[in-house]
Structure formats: C-alpha cells, structure tokens
Write an enzyme that holds these catalytic residues in place. Structure first.
Site, PDB file in Angstrom:
ATOM      1  CB  SER A   1      -0.851  -0.011   1.270  1.00 50.26           C
ATOM      2  OG  SER A   1      -1.240   1.290   1.607  1.00 50.26           O
TER       3      SER A   1
ATOM      4  CG  ASP B   1      -2.533   5.357   1.233  1.00 52.70           C
ATOM      5  OD1 ASP B   1      -2.022   6.043   0.347  1.00 52.70           O
ATOM      6  OD2 ASP B   1      -3.728   5.022   1.242  1.00 52.70           O
TER       7      ASP B   1
ATOM      8  NE  ARG C   1       3.239  29.989 -12.729  1.00 54.93           N
ATOM      9  CZ  ARG C   1       3.584  29.510 -13.903  1.00 54.93           C
ATOM     10  NH1 ARG C   1       4.300  28.414 -13.990  1.00 54.93           N
ATOM     11  NH2 ARG C   1       3.213  30.114 -15.003  1.00 54.93           N
TER      12      ARG C   1
ATOM     13  CD  GLU D   1      -6.500  10.810  -2.387  1.00 61.35           C
ATOM     14  OE1 GLU D   1      -5.991   9.972  -1.622  1.00 61.35           O
ATOM     15  OE2 GLU D   1      -7.119  10.498  -3.405  1.00 61.35           O
TER      16      GLU D   1
ATOM     17  CB  VAL E   1       2.310  10.601 -10.928  1.00 57.06           C
ATOM     18  CG1 VAL E   1       3.787  10.799 -10.687  1.00 57.06           C
ATOM     19  CG2 VAL E   1       1.922  11.076 -12.312  1.00 57.06           C
ATOM     20  CD  GLN E   2       0.609  10.846  -4.930  1.00 56.11           C
ATOM     21  OE1 GLN E   2       0.745  10.922  -3.732  1.00 56.11           O
ATOM     22  NE2 GLN E   2      -0.505  11.203  -5.533  1.00 56.11           N
TER      23      GLN E   2
ATOM     24  CG  ASN F   1      24.897   1.463   6.288  1.00 60.09           C
ATOM     25  OD1 ASN F   1      24.750   2.281   7.184  1.00 60.09           O
ATOM     26  ND2 ASN F   1      24.242   0.320   6.267  1.00 60.09           N
TER      27      ASN F   1
ATOM     28  CD  GLU G   1      35.208   1.393  -3.277  1.00 60.79           C
ATOM     29  OE1 GLU G   1      35.460   1.995  -4.322  1.00 60.79           O
ATOM     30  OE2 GLU G   1      34.914   1.970  -2.215  1.00 60.79           O
TER      31      GLU G   1
ATOM     32  CG  HIS H   1      33.404   9.641  -7.734  1.00 61.72           C
ATOM     33  ND1 HIS H   1      34.472   8.918  -8.219  1.00 61.72           N
ATOM     34  CD2 HIS H   1      33.724  10.017  -6.485  1.00 61.72           C
ATOM     35  CE1 HIS H   1      35.412   8.881  -7.297  1.00 61.72           C
ATOM     36  NE2 HIS H   1      34.986   9.528  -6.233  1.00 61.72           N
TER      37      HIS H   1
END
Ligand code: ADP
Length: 741
Positions: free
Chosen positions: A150, A152, A187, A251, A286-287, A521, A618, A650
């Site tokens: 989902s 959401d 805008r 929404e 689109v999401q 990491n 690497e 890179h």
C-alpha cells in the site's frame, strides 16, 4: 509437499512484484508447490487459468517493474459469503491451504474473513456435493500470511508498507521539479498527494520536499479558520524571505470540524490573501507508478521470503498474521490486531479526536510531525530566555554524503528554535583548524534539504598533534559549547581524536555528537547511515540500465560498486537488482569461488539464461580486482556468453538525496541537537557520543566505545545486521537457473 498460493489484491503498489518473486522462488527452493493467483480475488473466484502452477522463470525480470505482474482487481463478489465459498472451492480443488495475500487493509480484511470461515465453507461445499469430504478433511485450516502492499503506509505498528517509499520518491521528485519552476515565476504551488485516511505521505513529503504549509487528516489547522492560519504562516514566511511557497495537502485533509479542505479552496484562499499566481498539482496515480525504489524491492523481497518460509515451516497458526518489519526486524503480528488498530485511527479521525489519531499512528509519525512543525515555521519561535545561550557548531567531514545538507538544516533550525546560537564550520575539520566558523541563521539553510553534496564543505582531514592544538584554539576563541559532526569514518576518527585531547586542552572538553553520514554505511551503532539509501538507489538505477543494454546478447556483467571494505551497497544492490552473486570483503573471495560461480552461470546459460549479473564491492579482494574477475569469467565462459566490466564510480556519491535520506537526516539531526543541548547545558561536564538507529530507535553511544565497536583495520563496524540477508540473496539469485534475474 505443502502447496501455497500467492495473490496481489486491491490498489497496486511498487514492490509487490519483488514480494511475489520472493514467495515463488523461496517456495521452489524448499520443494513446495506454489500457485500464482492472477487478478486478485477475482482470479480466486474465477479459477481456471487464473490459478497457475508457478515455475522459477515465471517471476524473472520483474523486480524493476512497478505495479503487479500478477494483476489485481477489486472484487465485489468476494465481499459476500457466496463469493468466498467459491474461492474456497477453487483453493480446495487445487489442494492449496496456505496463502500469501499482498494488498491493503481491504484485501487483508478479505483474507481474514476467508480464513475464519474456512471450515464452515468447506462443510457447506461437502454438503452440496461440490467437494469430497476427504478433501475438506485434508485441509482443515487456511493459513494466511499477509504482506501490506500500500503506498499510504497506513498499517499502524509496522515500519513501512511495500510501496510507500517509492510513492515518496515520486512525490519528492515532483516537488523538487515544482520548486525550480516556482522560483522562476514567483508562483505558489499547491500539491495534493494521496492519503484519504492517512497523512503519512503528506507529512513525509512536507519534510523531504521542504514544504511551507502542510494539511494532514490527523492534524487539522487550529480551530477558528484554517484560511487565516495558513495565510498568516505564508505571510510571515514572505517577511523572512520565503518567496515561492509550496503547500502540501493530503487527499483526506480536513478542518478541525471534519469538513474537507480541497486543493481548489486552498488555491482561492492563497490567491485572495497572499497574491501571485497559484497552481494546483494533483499528483494522482503518478505516485503509484514507475520503477520501485531499492527499499521497496528489498522490503518486498525480504517479506516475501519470510512469508513463504513461515508457511512452509508451519510457524503461522490458524489465525492469519501480517508479516512486516519493526525496527528493521521481520515480525509476525496477528492480522486482527493490525486491522483493529487501523480502524481505531480512522475512528479517532471521524470523532475529531486528533491527539488520539496522532498517538495511534506511532512514534515515528509523531516525531516526524513535531520536526515538521518546527521546519515549517517562518522563524525561530520566541522561546523564553535561556539561563545560558549555547554556541553550538556543526561541521561536515569526510566524503560528501547525500543528506548532509538536510541534517545541517534541521540542526540549525532546531537549535535556533530552542534559543541557542548556531555556527557553521566550513570545510570540515580544516575549517576548525583555520578558524572558519560563522553564524548560521534560519534562512541561511533554506532550500538545503534537497541539495546533494555538502554546502558547508566536507574534506577528509587526518588530525595529528599540531592540528589538534589549532582546533582547541578555535574551540576556545569561538567559545564553542558543543559540536555536531556530520560525516563518515574520518569524521568519527577525527571526533574521537578531539575527544581524546580533552585532558591536554580544556577547550576540547565539550560534548561532541557524531551523526552517521556515509554512502558506505560503515559506521558503528547505526543500522543505516545518511547517504547510503541515495547511493543504493543510484546503483540500482544504473543496474536496471545495464541490464537493458544487454537484452538478448548472452552477456554477463561484472559491476563494481563503492563501499570501501563494507559490503552493504554490494549486498543490497544485488538483492534489489536480482544479481546472481555479490562479492563482499566480509565474506572473502577465493579463486575457487570464482570458478564455481562461472560454472554455475555456464549451466544457467546452457539452460537458456541470457543475462548474468555479478556485483563486486570495490575492495572485496585486492588481488582479484574487477579486471581480473572479468578476464577470468571471459576466459572460462567459452563461447556461452561474453563478459563486460562496469565500474560505477562517483555517480554513486552524487545526486539529490532520496526522501529517506532527507527524512532520516532531519530526524537524527533533531535528536542530536536536543542531546547536545542537554549535554552542553547541564551542570555536569557533558559526554560525547555517536548516534544511530538501533532496532528502529535512536540511540546514543559513548564516543569512547568507538574503537571497541569497530574493526579498525577494515574500517567497518564489528556487527553488521545486513549480513544476515545472505540467505535470502542465495535463495533468490541462483546462477545455475536457466532464466534471468
Ligand atoms: P486495498 O486492499 O488496497 O485496501 P480494497 O479495499 O479495494 O483495496 O480491497 C480489495 C479487495 O479486497 C476488494 O475488492 C474485495 O474483494 C476484498 N475486500 C475488501 N474488503 C473486504 C471485506 N470487508 N470483506 C471481504 N473482502 C473484502
């Protein structure tokens, strides 16, 4: 031999394919029979060709696809008992009594019903003469493992649902794009994101996209008119120099009386009260779309694998479970419990009990919300006078990691908001040596959340005697009370060196906090450092293209990724791209391994495979480097396949940070500043530490433990949680199989 079924249902979500692939392949590896059920519950009802025995190759090359390759549908008939009886009949006819359901809360509710009614439905089918009594007796229970797919992120009590991270990628990309055009035209943009009942996407998009105002279902604007509240915030922002506001609206946004607030209403209010052009962008489907993020591929894979294992090992009881992650660990939670908690949130919103809705969403949501509130402010809040205004400095050290700027932005704003002075150090420890320290104000860090690289400048500087002396001088001259060091390995080593000098130079006896920021990491005490998610996504993006470049060419790629001596990026990118093998320094590489792997690949190519992909960290082995490995593969492959070596370089370090890196950086920085204020402002001399995510919770470790917690020679932590995923990688990436990925 156990027989499993898997289906996807409800709204599609990116990462569902990874989950299905993992379920199918895990089952096949365990010699179980696995059926794919197409078109969701509709397929379960219709049966026939929609319920198919699956083979290894049926789930090839699906990791990079959005949506669900199995298809999904809304099925009204399944809501009725007659429909579910028909579904039970088809399952019993195939001898399937273990089911993986991947979908949202509606789909999981359906699965719950089916499982609860299973025995009764069986008895009814026997009574009607549709199913033989022995068949029903052989399958007394339907075991269900649910995975939440989902966008959401609306299942309370789990870290993430499959698909939510990708949706945030799409939203953040759109917001970055809108911000640049908004700047050119003066805008205001109103961006509507999905989430009828859950404000997760809007909240996180607000943090990651640097929004100026956010509407959430769980937290309506204060009573007395949202219009006035929003306008005041926007006008205050303009006074401080914020020119092109971006407003994010879920929404399901509503006012404090529960009346919906729409994007068009917001537009009209802004036009009237703020002026300028206002544009509404409804992101809509689109999401849901596009290639799944690396996180969603891996989440789907890990959960799909766990679900199949649990059903085959019979660790799922008669009551359905949801399999998800909490604090980065796979957990089984009773489905009924998850659904009840979800209902409770929806009920709280319906009853306008917003504090309760917020509390039920869980700790991460609440904490994110508190930080967002501070970030949205036009200026620091007028806090009561402090007994002592602290001077807190921030620096970036080591290689730049995407998300560093987001961390500095959050640190500066939260520090200022709490009434302290914030200082920025240019060029890492070098700036501290040379005395390049400057005050940073609220608007100085505006727009930093989305920028890659390091705005302050980061450098790898090794600190020795006279440099430490110079640093002590700067700390003293600038009267610095606490230091936040955002960076990777050299940052930690540097901070530890300063900490070590506190006996020699009293100015060094200040609390220091290290915040893990490194694409590798490789830092102790933290499951994830900032930047690693962005690098992983860049790698996976590149691997998708590399794969496509070779379609139908009978080719094997040897791809080298970064990480220094930490194999995190190699392992996780192999998992996310469906590579056949990852070579890690942690595991070592022998020439025997290499020959064994080429032989396995040769068997695969002989059986019909057209593409091979192996990934190499690497520094996996100094002697068997990428060129050597490529040459060995080429020589041994005969004319079955050719070999290409790609060193990604890179591109892995650059780019705009992913939403996760922005959000993670913002939250960690917030906690670090709070910690630093407590340590520097107390009556006792403060301690120094490094922070990390540990089991999903933020934890501060004493800086003096740094050497003990790491393998100094190999520059990585002693404990690395992700090595446990090797079993999943081995199960799914079988080079000897005749189909790709
Ligand atoms: P999601 O799973 O994404 O929340 P829906 O709510 O549309 O999506 O549910 C998908 C399907 O699950 C429905 O079309 C229906 O077949 C089944 N389903 C949903 N709710 C129930 C229910 N209460 N009882 C039985 N089946 C249900």
């Amino acid at each position: 031999m156990p027989r499993l079924g898997v289906l996807t249902s409800g709204g599609d979500a990116p990462g569902m394919n990874a989950a299905v692939r993992a379920v199918v392949r895990t089952a096949l590896n365990r010699d179980a029979e696995i059926y794919t059920i197409h078109e969701g519950y509709q397929g379960l009802l219709d049966g026939g060709d929609l319920i198919r025995l699956a083979r290894w190759g049926d789930v090839s090359s699906v990791l990079e696809l959005g949506g669900t390759a199995l298809g999904t549908a809304r099925c009204k008939a399944f809501r009725e008992r007659d429909g579910r009886r028909q579904a039970a009949k088809n399952l019993l006819a195939h001898g399937i009594d273990r089911l993986v359901v991947i979908g949202g809360d509606g789909s999981l509710t359906g699965a719950m019903r089916l499982s609860e009614e299973w025995q009764e439905l069986g008895a009814e089918l026997v009574a009607a003469g549709v199913i033989a009594a022995e068949v029903a007796a052989r399958h007394p229970a339907l075991k269900v493992a649910g995975l939440v797919g989902s966008i959401d992120n609306d299942i309370a009590g789990m870290d993430m649902t499959i698909g939510a991270d990708t949706a945030l990628h799409r939203i953040t990309e759109a917001m970055d794009a809108l911000s640049s055009t908004a700047r050119s035209h003066r805008r205001t943009f109103v961006v509507e994101v999905m989430g009828r009942k859950c404000g997760y996407l809007a909240l996180m998009a607000g943090i990651a996209g640097g929004a100026d105002y956010v509407f959430l279902p769980e937290d309506p604007p204060p009573a007395g008119g949202w219009e006035q509240h929003m306008l005041q915030e926007l006008l205050d922002g303009r006074d401080e120099g914020r020119r092109n506001p971006v407003i994010v609206l879920a929404e399901g946004a509503c006012d404090s009386d529960g009346n919906p607030i729409t994007a068009d209403q917001v537009k009209q209010v802004v036009e009237r009260g703020f002026g300028g052009e206002v544009r509404v962008t409804v992101l809509g489907h689109v999401q849901r779309g596009g290639a799944p993020s690396a996180f969603d591929r891996n989440l789907g894979t890990i959960l799909g694998h766990a679900a199949a294992q649990a059903l085959i090992d019979d660790t799922v009881g008669d009551a359905p479970v949801v399999i998800g992650t909490r604090g980065n660990r796979v957990v089984h939670v009773p489905l009924a419990e998850c659904l009840a908690q979800n209902d409770a949130v929806v009920e709280a919103i319906r009853a306008h009990d917003y504090p309760r809705a917020m509390a039920l969403r869980g700790h991460g949501f609440k904490e994110g919300h508190a930080i967002l509130r501070t970030m949205l402010q036009a200026r620091p809040s007028a806090s009561e006078p402090k007994p002592r205004r602290l001077r807190l400095a921030v620096l970036n050290a080591g290689a730049p990691a995407p998300g560093m700027n987001a961390a500095v932005r959050a640190a500066v704003r939260i520090g200022l908001d709490k009434g302290h002075e914030m200082l920025g150090v240019d060029n890492g420890f070098q700036g501290l040596i040379e005395g390049h320290v400057r005050p940073l104000g609220w608007m100085d860090v505006s727009g930093w959340v989305s920028r890659g690289g390091s705005e302050l400048g980061a450098r790898r500087t090794k600190l020795v005697g006279k440099e430490l002396y110079a640093i002590a001088r700067t700390l003293e001259n600038e009267r610095i009370d606490g230091l936040l060091v955002v960076g990777g390995w050299t940052a930690y080593v540097g901070a530890h060196a300063i900490y070590h000098e506190r006996g020699n130079y009293p100015a060094c006896d200040i609390p220091i906090v290290c915040l893990p920021a490194s694409i590798d990491n490789n830092l102790p005490g933290s499951e994830l450092s900032i930047g690693a998610d962005t690098a992983l996504n860049s790698i996976v993006w590149a691997l998708d293209r590399i794969r496509l470049s070779a379609s139908a060419q009978h080719r094997c790629f040897v791809v080298e990724v970064m990480g220094r001596r930490c194999g995190y990026l190699a392992m996780m990118s192999a998992l996310a791209s469906g590579a056949e093998r990852a070579y890690l320094h942690e595991r070592g590489v022998t020439v025997g391994d290499l020959l064994g792997d080429v032989e396995a690949l040769k068997r695969g190519f002989l059986a019909g495979r057209r593409l091979g992909l192996v990934i190499r960290n690497e520094m996996a082995n100094d002697v068997y480097d990428a060129r050597f490995m490529g040459a060995l593969y080429e020589e041994e492959s005969g004319d079955l396949f050719d070999v290409r070596v790609a060193i990604l370089g890179h591109l892995q370090q650059g780019g705009a940070p992913t939403p996760f890196d922005r959000i993670h950086a913002t939250r960690l920085a917030g906690e670090c500043i709070d910690h630093l204020i407590a340590e520097a402002g107390g009556s006792e001399p403060g301690t120094s530490s490094f922070v990390g995510l540990d089991g999903g919770k933020t934890r501060f470790w004493d800086l003096q433990d740094f050497p003990r917690m790491v393998d100094l020679g190999n520059e990585r932590p002693r404990a690395q949680w992700w090595l446990a995923l090797q079993g999943v990688a081995d199960a799914l990436g079988r080079a000897d199989r005749g189909t790709d990925g």
